[in-house]
Each structure stands twice: as C-alpha cells, then as structure tokens.
Design an enzyme around this catalytic site. Structure first.
Site, mmCIF file in Angstrom:
data_model
loop_
_atom_site.group_PDB
_atom_site.id
_atom_site.type_symbol
_atom_site.label_atom_id
_atom_site.label_comp_id
_atom_site.label_asym_id
_atom_site.label_seq_id
_atom_site.Cartn_x
_atom_site.Cartn_y
_atom_site.Cartn_z
ATOM 1 N N HIS A 200 41.325 37.749 37.391
ATOM 2 C CA HIS A 200 41.823 37.223 38.659
ATOM 3 C C HIS A 200 42.117 35.738 38.563
ATOM 4 C CE1 HIS A 200 40.365 41.147 39.686
ATOM 5 N NE2 HIS A 200 41.435 41.138 40.446
ATOM 6 N N GLU A 442 44.281 53.618 40.115
ATOM 7 C CA GLU A 442 43.751 52.705 39.103
ATOM 8 C C GLU A 442 42.489 53.250 38.443
ATOM 9 O OE1 GLU A 442 43.123 48.897 40.974
ATOM 10 O OE2 GLU A 442 42.119 49.756 42.705
ATOM 11 N N ASP A 466 43.518 47.789 36.304
ATOM 12 C CA ASP A 466 42.313 48.605 36.269
ATOM 13 C C ASP A 466 42.555 49.947 35.596
ATOM 14 O OD1 ASP A 466 40.169 47.082 37.320
ATOM 15 O OD2 ASP A 466 41.132 47.131 39.271
ATOM 16 N N CYS A 509 51.920 47.772 40.811
ATOM 17 C CA CYS A 509 51.555 46.450 41.313
ATOM 18 C C CYS A 509 50.633 45.699 40.349
ATOM 19 C CB CYS A 509 50.911 46.542 42.695
ATOM 20 S SG CYS A 509 49.340 47.412 42.679
HETATM 21 C C1 PEP Z 1 45.251 46.396 39.361
HETATM 22 O O1 PEP Z 1 44.109 46.768 39.111
HETATM 23 O O2 PEP Z 1 46.213 46.570 38.581
HETATM 24 C C2 PEP Z 1 45.554 45.687 40.622
HETATM 25 C C3 PEP Z 1 46.789 45.435 40.988
HETATM 26 O O3 PEP Z 1 44.523 45.258 41.374
HETATM 27 P P1 PEP Z 1 43.584 44.032 40.973
HETATM 28 O O4 PEP Z 1 44.231 43.294 39.822
HETATM 29 O O5 PEP Z 1 43.446 43.180 42.168
HETATM 30 O O6 PEP Z 1 42.329 44.717 40.570
HETATM 31 MG MG MG Z 2 42.603 46.833 40.637
#
Ligand code: PEP
Ligand code: MG
Length: 585
Positions: A200, A442, A466, A509
């Site tokens: 993140h 995910e 994920d 995403c």
């Molecule tokens: C993912 O896991 O690809 C996602 C878009 O969510 P995050 O990165 O916030 O876990």
């Molecule tokens: Mg995720």
C-alpha cells in the site's frame, strides 16, 4: 569508500518519475545526522567524542532513574535499566567498531546507521516484548546523538547540511500512514530498503505522484545525508553524488517525460478504445478525498475502486453515517455522470487495523480482515452501507466487498443491504434501487466459484494484488519473496479467465492493470473495465488506443496454453512493444 564519486544503488521501481535533490535519511522519530568524510587522523578524536557522549548519557539515565524512582516508584524507574543496558549493548558496539573504519565517516552518522539497522531487526522479531522495546532504543539513540559535541568540519566534506527543502527521502521502510503524510511539495521522491511494488505504500506513492524506489539493499547504512541524489522511479535507481553529466541527462529526461505526459493528458476526452473498436471502461483507483481534481484531469470514467479504509490512516476511524454520506456524496457528484464504486472497509492483514487486537494474530493475512471484519461488526458495517446507499441518490454508485471467499458472505451482505434499504425507507431517505452490487475477486475460492457468485451480484472486480498473493502463496509485502510475486503465473491467469468467463461485467482493479506490459493480456482475456491510479491513467488510455483487440485475444489464448509466468509475460510484452513502442523508449 569515497562518497565524492557517483554511486548507483539498484532497487525496484514502484512509482514512476524522476527526483533530483538533496538526500534526507529519516527513520521514524529520529532524523539522521549530517554525514561527512573523515581523515584517518580524525578517527581517534571521533571515537573519543562517542565515548564521552556514552558516558554523559549514562549519567543522565542514572539521574533520570533516581528521579522517577523517587516520584513514581521503582517499577516505573526500571525502564531506565533497559535504556542503560542498551547503551552498552555489545552487538551494537562491536558492529560500530567494524563499520567506523570501513566507512570513514563522522561517528554520529555511523552510530545512527548501525542503530537504525538494529531497530529494524527488532521491529520484526516474534517476541512482542522485544518489539515493544524499539521505541526505547530510539530514545537512547536520540539522547546519545544529542550528547555528541558538534563534529569538527574536516576535509572531504561532501554533504550540505540537511535542512534543505524539498528533498529526496531515504528510509528503511515507510508505513502507508507515513507515506500518506508525505507532502509532494516537500518530498520529491522516496527510496526504501524494503518494500514491494504492490504494497500500500507503493500504491499510495503512485496516487500522490511521488517517484519511488524500494528494495535498495543497505540503503540506510550506505546513504549520506545531505548529498546530492537522483531518484529514477522508471528504472529503480538511486544515484548518489551524480556527476554533472548524469545530472544533465536526468534533467533532460525529466523534461522529456513531462512533455510526453502532458501530450498524453491531451487525449483525456478520447475513449479507451482499441484500433478495431473494442471499448474498455477506464476508471480511477482512488484513496484520498482530495483526488477529485486528479480524477478529472486524468479523464477517468468515474472511480472503479474507492479504498474507503484510508479513513483509518493516521489512527483514524470510520466517520459516522452522516459524515461518510457527505464525503461519498461529494465524490459521486464530482464524478457525474460516471459511476463511483465504493469498496467497503478493507482492514487488517497488511492493511490498516480497524481496531487494535489484544492478541497478535499468527496469520494476519488469513485472519480478521476485509469483509470478515465488517460482518463481525454489523452496526459499523451498516452505517457504511447506509451512507453509500444514500450517496446513490446523487449519481451513479456501485458498492463492492473485499476478500469475499464464497457465496455465504455474499448472502449475508445482501441481507444487511436489505435491512439498510428498509431503514432508509423508514427514515424517508432516498437511494437508488438499482445501485450495482459487486464483489472483489481476490481469494482463489471466489475465482473458482465465480459462476455461482455471478448469479448473485452485478459485477466483479478482480484484485490481482491479493489474487496473486493468495494463489501462489507469496506475501505481497515481503521484499524477500518479491521476485516471486508474478501476476502472470499461469495459475493466476487461468483464474482471471475463469472469472471473466462467468459472464458478468468484470473489471481489473489490481496493480496489474496499470502495467503497460500486461495490458494486451488483460484486454485479450476479456476484461471489460480497468481501474488504475490517476497518474497512470493517461498512459493506459494511450496504450489501449494503440492495441488491436483481435491480436490481444489471440495472444491471450496462446498464453492460456503456456506453462510458466515468464512465457506469458514475454508474449504480452512483445505485443505491447509492437503496439506502442514510444512508451518503451
Ligand atoms: C487488490 O488486492 O488487487 C486490490 C485492488 O485491493 P488492495 O490492493 O487494496 O488490497
Ligand atoms: Mg485486495
């Protein structure tokens, strides 16, 4: 080792861009002292400076201990015993004795680097008590540094005193909260010793438009505060003491890239459509409320992923229903006529905690996180659902749920949504009856069950970060295995294909969607929508507009027959390079 020479340190590029400025080395709570080279004749004096700082600190700690014992009792005062032990810790002192002659730098800078590395090791030990001692070590470090007489300026000084703003930040690690606090006007870029592309921290760097490089070995110990630095967020390089030639090269590259980016932004009103007319919805991933302007400038068709857990940054909590509603409504109105997809709170694991747990989870990535947290706190969850429903009265809204593993959670969520709708009707508050409801794919079991899930929801959004982590069992934030984090693993690609084949609108995403190398593969697999960070969106639009859907489809079919991740990556990359060579120059 003379630091007046240009020195290149290699890491992993995680946020594009170039930063040129003075280097600041910072660890949580304690800034690094200015570094300067010393002569062999200065070594003795430097070491004496250190010894006398230790003695002075020891005296201070003893008198503090006495004072606290007198005021509050022996138990409270015992903390200073730990400080005193640390002050003379043999591991640290012997490491310092080795590093000092090797580096030939002022002793406070070497001591700082040695202790920082020690602190980072402590931060990761299993023993909770030892971990909790890191703050004490930081206290002692600060005290010793303060007690060192200012260094005598010597020959070979290569650093400028580091009060300079703006600067390039070097740190062992940055938490998502640290990163969110960075002000892009002050921090030109950052580089860390650990980290990964899908953490993140990296995602936030891209959101903020700050160039970033992670995974530079020995960064903290080898960096020098105040020296000139170039951070190359395209190639993953930190260059210390760049030569005039290097600087000129990077200034030129920076100007070129800015020009190219501005040209891409000009295309913002053109659709994300392939040369043979295949249309993709291109939306934005958003983590900060203040990104409205960036969404508009990027030409995004709404928001494909709004990470609502960023309310928790800096130790915050989810605001109440009314405050959330106001916040969501602003975003929805500013994105009209496009849709905004809110992801409900995704906390726990590598993400921000919803609440501090008394016990440490042994496997937080498999623990109390994502939808599991929301379902176990129905009152809090319903406040968020009602706020999102209320926002749907002001524009096009979708809602989706993180970390769903199967149909049971989906049914529970539907039941709560129905309760929320009934409550809003009772309060005579409007909402959109047709608000789209989706799930993130995910978790591998969700991908495997996507045909069943598709009967219960309107859309899927594949979180490739994920999904990759859980499918190939590679921790997305562990830099030791970051080389194994391969979203093109055939196991992942097959899951993406299976999910898309379920036949409902499916977006990507995860960060995979913003990799121009992998775009042909995702388009070819049949993704109907991509949601990417606003800074990368113009680039992705340009890339899509230079692809041919029929070629992508044929390549994706071939990929599904491939046996390993490299072959799949190469197939996609080859088509990418052929289709938009200018993006690779
Ligand atoms: C993912 O896991 O690809 C996602 C878009 O969510 P995050 O990165 O916030 O876990
Ligand atoms: Mg995720």
């Amino acid at each position: 080792m003379s630091e007046s020479f240009e020195r290149r340190m290699k890491g992993m590029p995680v946020s594009p861009g170039i930063a040129v400025g003075c280097l600041r080395v910072e660890a949580r709570g304690c800034s690094a002292p200015v570094t300067r080279n010393i002569l062999p004749t200065e070594m003795e004096r430097e070491w004496a400076r250190f010894e006398s700082a230790l003695a002075k600190t020891e005296e201070e700690l003893h008198s503090l201990k006495e004072r606290v014992a007198h005021l509050s009792g022996a138990t409270e005062a015992a903390i200073f015993d730990a400080h005193l032990l640390f002050l003379r810790d043999r591991t640290i002192l012997s490491r310092l004795r080795k590093e000092f002659p090797a580096r030939m730098q002022n002793i406070d800078a070497v001591y700082y680097a040695v202790v920082q590395n020690f602190m980072e090791i402590m931060r990761h030990v299993d023993d909770a008590y030892l971990r909790s001692r890191v703050t004490d070590i930081g206290d002692v470090l600060q005290r010793v540094l303060k007690n060192m007489a200012p260094p005598v300026a010597g020959v070979g000084t290569t650093s400028s005193p580091c009060g300079c703003d703006p600067y390039v930040l070097a740190a062992y690690d940055l938490t998502p909260s640290d990163t969110a606090d960075l002000d892009p006007r002050t921090v030109l870029g950052f580089v860390t010793e650990v980290g990964s592309a899908v953490s993140h921290t990296a995602i936030l760097a891209r959101s903020l438009g700050i160039p970033a490089v992670v995974g530079v070995p020995h960064l903290v110990i080898d960096s020098r505060v105040g020296c000139q630095a170039v951070l190359d967020g395209y190639n993953g390089l930190l260059i210390l003491n760049p030569t005039a030639e290097t600087l000129a090269h990077y200034r030129e590259l920076q100007a070129e890239k800015e020009k190219a980016y501005a040209a891409l932004e000009q295309l913002k009103n053109l659709p994300a459509e392939t040369l043979d007319g295949h249309r993709i919805r291109l939306a934005a991933n958003v983590e900060f409320a203040h990104e409205y302007g960036a969404i508009r400038r990027s030409g995004a068709e709404g928001v494909g992923l709004y990470r609502t857990e960023f309310f928790l940054l800096g130790g915050g909590s989810l605001p109440d229903e009314d405050a959330q509603y106001e916040h969501y409504r602003n975003l929805v109105e500013s994105c009209a006529p496009h849709e905004v997809i809110f992801r409900t709170l995704d906390s726990g694991g590598d993400k921000l905690p919803f609440e501090v747990l008394e016990e440490k989870e042994d496997n937080p990535f498999l623990g109390w996180r994502g939808i599991r947290v929301s379902l176990s706190r129905p009152e809090v969850f319903k406040e968020q659902l009602r706020a999102i429903l209320r926002a749907s009265a002001h524009g096009k809204v979708g809602v989706m749920f993180p970390m769903v593993s199967g149909i049971t959670e989906v049914k529970e969520v539907h039941a709560l949504l129905d309760e929320c709708r009934a409550e809003l009707r009772e309060r005579s508050l409007p909402y959109d009856e047709h608000m789209r409801v989706g799930v993130m794919i995910e978790v591998p079991s969700a991908a495997m069950m996507s045909d069943v899930l598709a009967r219960h929801v309107d859309f899927f959004s594949i979180g490739t970060n994920d999904l990759t982590q859980y499918t190939i069992a590679v921790d997305r934030v562990n830099f030791r295995v970051s080389g194994m984090f391969r979203p093109t693993h055939p196991g992942v690609i097959r899951m993406i294909r299976q999910t898309i084949s379920a036949g409902i609108p499916t977006a990507i995403c995860g960060e995979m969607g913003s990799d121009i190398n992998l775009l042909p593969l995702l388009v070819g697999l049949g993704a109907t929508e991509l949601s990417v960070g606003t800074h990368l969106l113009p680039l992705i639009r340009f890339a899509i507009r230079n692809l041919r859907y029929d070629e992508c489809k044929a390549m994706a079919e071939q990929s599904l027959l491939a046996e390993d991740s490299y072959t799949i990556r190469n197939l996609s990359q080859e088509l990418a390079r052929k289709s938009y060579p200018s993006l690779f120059s």
